[in-house]
Scaffold this motif. Sequence first.
Motif, mmCIF file in Angstrom:
data_model
loop_
_atom_site.group_PDB
_atom_site.id
_atom_site.type_symbol
_atom_site.label_atom_id
_atom_site.label_comp_id
_atom_site.label_asym_id
_atom_site.label_seq_id
_atom_site.Cartn_x
_atom_site.Cartn_y
_atom_site.Cartn_z
ATOM 1 N N ILE A 142 0.865 -1.189 0.000
ATOM 2 C CA ILE A 142 0.000 0.000 0.000
ATOM 3 C C ILE A 142 0.896 1.232 0.000
ATOM 4 N N LEU A 143 0.815 2.021 -1.054
ATOM 5 C CA LEU A 143 1.668 3.210 -1.133
ATOM 6 C C LEU A 143 0.943 4.378 -0.463
ATOM 7 N N ILE A 158 8.022 3.478 -7.085
ATOM 8 C CA ILE A 158 7.947 2.170 -6.414
ATOM 9 C C ILE A 158 7.027 1.222 -7.188
ATOM 10 N N ALA A 159 5.927 1.781 -7.731
ATOM 11 C CA ALA A 159 5.006 0.961 -8.515
ATOM 12 C C ALA A 159 5.729 0.366 -9.726
ATOM 13 N N ARG A 168 0.451 -7.023 -5.499
ATOM 14 C CA ARG A 168 -0.600 -6.043 -5.755
ATOM 15 C C ARG A 168 -0.147 -4.700 -5.179
ATOM 16 N N VAL A 169 -0.153 -3.675 -6.026
ATOM 17 C CA VAL A 169 0.275 -2.357 -5.558
ATOM 18 C C VAL A 169 -0.922 -1.431 -5.523
ATOM 19 N N THR A 170 -1.204 -0.853 -4.349
ATOM 20 C CA THR A 170 -2.344 0.049 -4.218
ATOM 21 C C THR A 170 -1.888 1.404 -3.690
ATOM 22 N N ARG A 171 -2.715 2.407 -3.932
ATOM 23 C CA ARG A 171 -2.418 3.761 -3.471
ATOM 24 C C ARG A 171 -3.592 4.192 -2.611
ATOM 25 N N ARG A 198 -6.800 1.912 -4.064
ATOM 26 C CA ARG A 198 -6.999 1.333 -5.403
ATOM 27 C C ARG A 198 -5.707 0.845 -5.999
ATOM 28 N N GLY A 199 -5.875 -0.101 -6.897
ATOM 29 C CA GLY A 199 -4.724 -0.642 -7.604
ATOM 30 C C GLY A 199 -4.073 0.407 -8.480
#
Length: 200
Positions: A142-143, A158-159, A168-171, A198-199
């Motif tokens: 989670i960013l 980072i993404a 899974r990368v989310t913000r 969200r992704g």
Amino acid sequence: LPTALARPLARLIDELSKLPGVGPKTAQRLAYHILRTSSSDAEALAAAVRSVKTDLRYCSTCFNIAETDPCAICASDERDKRIVCVVEEPLDVLAIERTGQYGGLYHVLHGAISPVNGVRPDDLKIPQLSQRLKQGGIEELILATNPNLEGDATAMYIAQLTAGNGVRVTRLARGLPMGGDLEWADEVTVSRALEGRRGL
Ligand SMILES: [Zn+2]
């Protein structure tokens, strides 16, 4: 400072005025307050200041400020080790912990990428984050960098760094005041931003 001022008092005012947000007037007011306070209260203040420098360290996993290494969060069996929330500063960890909604781990970058200020990815704990990802077991990142130019640039970096490795990368959702820092947002706002992530 006026030379008529006793040297110990002048020294205290000088040191206090180095604190952020403390102008000369406030420094004087605080110094006179400390002068009037009891010896035990003044000692307690001095001891607390000394203690943050001698009794604290950085967790070598998440780089949060802690009394132990690994920190209490990294060492806990109750935390979900598959989720890592990436934040800029240790105070951001506090902001998210205050919500009571997050059960994962953290990674503290100690800043954000800023070409203008000469802050490059390697000046932050980004290589250490890559290392953590390589060790495996992390399913979501989670960013939670701040919603401003530097925070967004850092999240994007980072993404891209993690693209294609199955994480899974989310913000955090918008709703945090634009340009405002996470550490100053109230619990409800941080909670909502976390839930609405969200992704990328
Ligand atoms: Zn830790």
